[in-house]
Design a protein around this motif. Structure first.
Motif, PDB file in Angstrom:
ATOM      1  N   ARG A  74     -19.897  -6.031   8.890  1.00 42.86           N
ATOM      2  CA  ARG A  74     -19.489  -4.633   8.882  1.00 42.86           C
ATOM      3  C   ARG A  74     -17.969  -4.518   8.799  1.00 42.86           C
ATOM      4  NH1 ARG A  74     -22.841  -3.343  13.737  1.00 42.86           N
ATOM      5  NH2 ARG A  74     -24.913  -3.703  12.921  1.00 42.86           N
ATOM      6  N   GLY A  75     -17.259  -5.449   9.439  1.00 42.92           N
ATOM      7  CA  GLY A  75     -15.801  -5.424   9.435  1.00 42.92           C
ATOM      8  C   GLY A  75     -15.217  -5.733   8.069  1.00 42.92           C
ATOM      9  N   MET A  76     -15.980  -6.418   7.227  1.00 46.42           N
ATOM     10  CA  MET A  76     -15.490  -6.763   5.887  1.00 46.42           C
ATOM     11  C   MET A  76     -15.549  -5.567   4.934  1.00 46.42           C
ATOM     12  SD  MET A  76     -14.488  -9.874   5.927  1.00 46.42           S
ATOM     13  CE  MET A  76     -14.474 -10.407   4.233  1.00 46.42           C
ATOM     14  N   ASN A  77     -16.384  -4.579   5.251  1.00 39.61           N
ATOM     15  CA  ASN A  77     -16.490  -3.397   4.383  1.00 39.61           C
ATOM     16  C   ASN A  77     -15.194  -2.605   4.443  1.00 39.61           C
ATOM     17  OD1 ASN A  77     -19.103  -4.072   3.833  1.00 39.61           O
ATOM     18  ND2 ASN A  77     -19.996  -2.700   5.352  1.00 39.61           N
ATOM     19  N   CYS A  78     -14.629  -2.275   3.277  1.00 41.60           N
ATOM     20  CA  CYS A  78     -13.402  -1.485   3.247  1.00 41.60           C
ATOM     21  C   CYS A  78     -13.259  -0.815   1.879  1.00 41.60           C
ATOM     22  CB  CYS A  78     -12.187  -2.352   3.548  1.00 41.60           C
ATOM     23  SG  CYS A  78     -11.971  -3.691   2.377  1.00 41.60           S
ATOM     24  N   THR A  79     -12.319   0.110   1.806  1.00 38.93           N
ATOM     25  CA  THR A  79     -12.052   0.823   0.555  1.00 38.93           C
ATOM     26  C   THR A  79     -11.185  -0.062  -0.345  1.00 38.93           C
ATOM     27  OG1 THR A  79     -10.072   1.837   1.463  1.00 38.93           O
ATOM     28  CG2 THR A  79     -12.145   3.059   1.730  1.00 38.93           C
ATOM     29  N   PRO A  80     -11.087   0.255  -1.637  1.00 39.22           N
ATOM     30  CA  PRO A  80     -10.243  -0.554  -2.545  1.00 39.22           C
ATOM     31  C   PRO A  80      -8.769  -0.587  -2.127  1.00 39.22           C
ATOM     32  CG  PRO A  80     -11.698   0.863  -3.811  1.00 39.22           C
ATOM     33  CD  PRO A  80     -11.873   1.221  -2.374  1.00 39.22           C
ATOM     34  N   GLU A  81      -8.261   0.547  -1.574  1.00 39.97           N
ATOM     35  CA  GLU A  81      -6.849   0.568  -1.140  1.00 39.97           C
ATOM     36  C   GLU A  81      -6.626  -0.402   0.020  1.00 39.97           C
ATOM     37  OE1 GLU A  81      -8.583   3.764  -0.954  1.00 39.97           O
ATOM     38  OE2 GLU A  81      -8.202   4.016  -3.092  1.00 39.97           O
ATOM     39  N   LYS A  83      -8.381  -2.976   0.629  1.00 37.21           N
ATOM     40  CA  LYS A  83      -8.545  -4.332   0.113  1.00 37.21           C
ATOM     41  C   LYS A  83      -7.233  -4.841  -0.492  1.00 37.21           C
ATOM     42  CE  LYS A  83     -12.005  -7.021  -2.278  1.00 37.21           C
ATOM     43  NZ  LYS A  83     -13.260  -7.017  -3.034  1.00 37.21           N
ATOM     44  N   GLU A  84      -6.576  -3.987  -1.267  1.00 36.68           N
ATOM     45  CA  GLU A  84      -5.277  -4.361  -1.857  1.00 36.68           C
ATOM     46  C   GLU A  84      -4.254  -4.646  -0.761  1.00 36.68           C
ATOM     47  OE1 GLU A  84      -3.905  -1.456  -4.691  1.00 36.68           O
ATOM     48  OE2 GLU A  84      -5.892  -1.380  -5.643  1.00 36.68           O
ATOM     49  N   HIS A  85      -4.234  -3.787   0.264  1.00 36.07           N
ATOM     50  CA  HIS A  85      -3.297  -3.969   1.374  1.00 36.07           C
ATOM     51  C   HIS A  85      -3.561  -5.307   2.075  1.00 36.07           C
ATOM     52  CE1 HIS A  85      -0.567  -2.851   4.559  1.00 36.07           C
ATOM     53  NE2 HIS A  85      -1.509  -3.123   5.461  1.00 36.07           N
ATOM     54  N   ARG A  86      -4.850  -5.627   2.285  1.00 36.55           N
ATOM     55  CA  ARG A  86      -5.207  -6.893   2.942  1.00 36.55           C
ATOM     56  C   ARG A  86      -4.774  -8.092   2.097  1.00 36.55           C
ATOM     57  NH1 ARG A  86     -11.354  -6.205   5.398  1.00 36.55           N
ATOM     58  NH2 ARG A  86     -10.866  -4.611   6.925  1.00 36.55           N
ATOM     59  N   LEU A  87      -4.991  -8.000   0.777  1.00 38.47           N
ATOM     60  CA  LEU A  87      -4.590  -9.107  -0.101  1.00 38.47           C
ATOM     61  C   LEU A  87      -3.082  -9.319  -0.077  1.00 38.47           C
ATOM     62  CD1 LEU A  87      -6.902  -8.596  -3.205  1.00 38.47           C
ATOM     63  CD2 LEU A  87      -6.825 -10.592  -1.714  1.00 38.47           C
ATOM     64  N   ALA A  88      -2.319  -8.204  -0.078  1.00 36.10           N
ATOM     65  CA  ALA A  88      -0.853  -8.300  -0.033  1.00 36.10           C
ATOM     66  C   ALA A  88      -0.415  -8.976   1.273  1.00 36.10           C
ATOM     67  CB  ALA A  88      -0.228  -6.921  -0.151  1.00 36.10           C
ATOM     68  N   ALA A  89      -1.003  -8.548   2.386  1.00 36.50           N
ATOM     69  CA  ALA A  89      -0.667  -9.137   3.686  1.00 36.50           C
ATOM     70  C   ALA A  89      -1.020 -10.623   3.707  1.00 36.50           C
ATOM     71  CB  ALA A  89      -1.393  -8.394   4.797  1.00 36.50           C
ATOM     72  N   GLN A  90      -2.142 -10.966   3.093  1.00 34.72           N
ATOM     73  CA  GLN A  90      -2.579 -12.356   3.066  1.00 34.72           C
ATOM     74  C   GLN A  90      -1.593 -13.215   2.271  1.00 34.72           C
ATOM     75  OE1 GLN A  90      -6.473 -12.797   1.378  1.00 34.72           O
ATOM     76  NE2 GLN A  90      -6.651 -14.935   1.954  1.00 34.72           N
TER      77      GLN A  90
END
Length: 123
Positions: A74-81, A83-90
């Motif tokens: 459930r925690g993995m579900n997110c909006t596309p925005e 997701k982009e923010h998470r990828l940038a942080a990663q």
């Protein structure tokens, strides 16, 4: 023998092995099972392969693990925005870790060189 003696003899029962079976006692069964018609019956509708389940069963698994897994999904579900923010942080975190690795390697090389030169300086 006289008639009196014969009457006495008929009162006695014959030996056990000669006694006829009573209605309560049954003979032992000689056959317990037969597969006579079973193959025919099984093949009338065809023998089918079992279906593979779409989802693996969680029965018998550690319930703590199963519960945590559900929350993680459930925690993995997110909006596309998001997701982009998470990828940038990663990616930022990855860059920091690589820089840190390079610094640690440089420090370790200096330490090894110092260890090599230490015995030379003592002589």
């Amino acid at each position: 023998l006289t008639g009196v003696a014969q009457a006495v003899c008929t009162d006695r029962q014959p030996p056990y092995h000669q006694q006829p079976f009573s209605s309560t006692e049954k003979m032992a069964k000689s056959k317990n099972h037969t597969g006579n018609n079973q193959v025919y019956k099984n093949h009338r509708n065809g023998i089918k392969k079992t279906r593979r389940p779409k989802k693996m069963s969680m029965q018998g698994m550690n319930c703590k693990f199963v519960r945590n897994q559900a929350f993680a999904k459930r925690g993995m579900n997110c909006t596309p925005e998001e997701k982009e923010h998470r990828l940038a942080a990663q990616k930022e975190a990855q860059k920091k870790m690589e820089e840190k690795k390079v610094q640690e390697r440089a420090i370790r090389l200096k330490e090894l060189e110092a260890e090599k030169e230490a015995p030379k300086s003592k002589k």
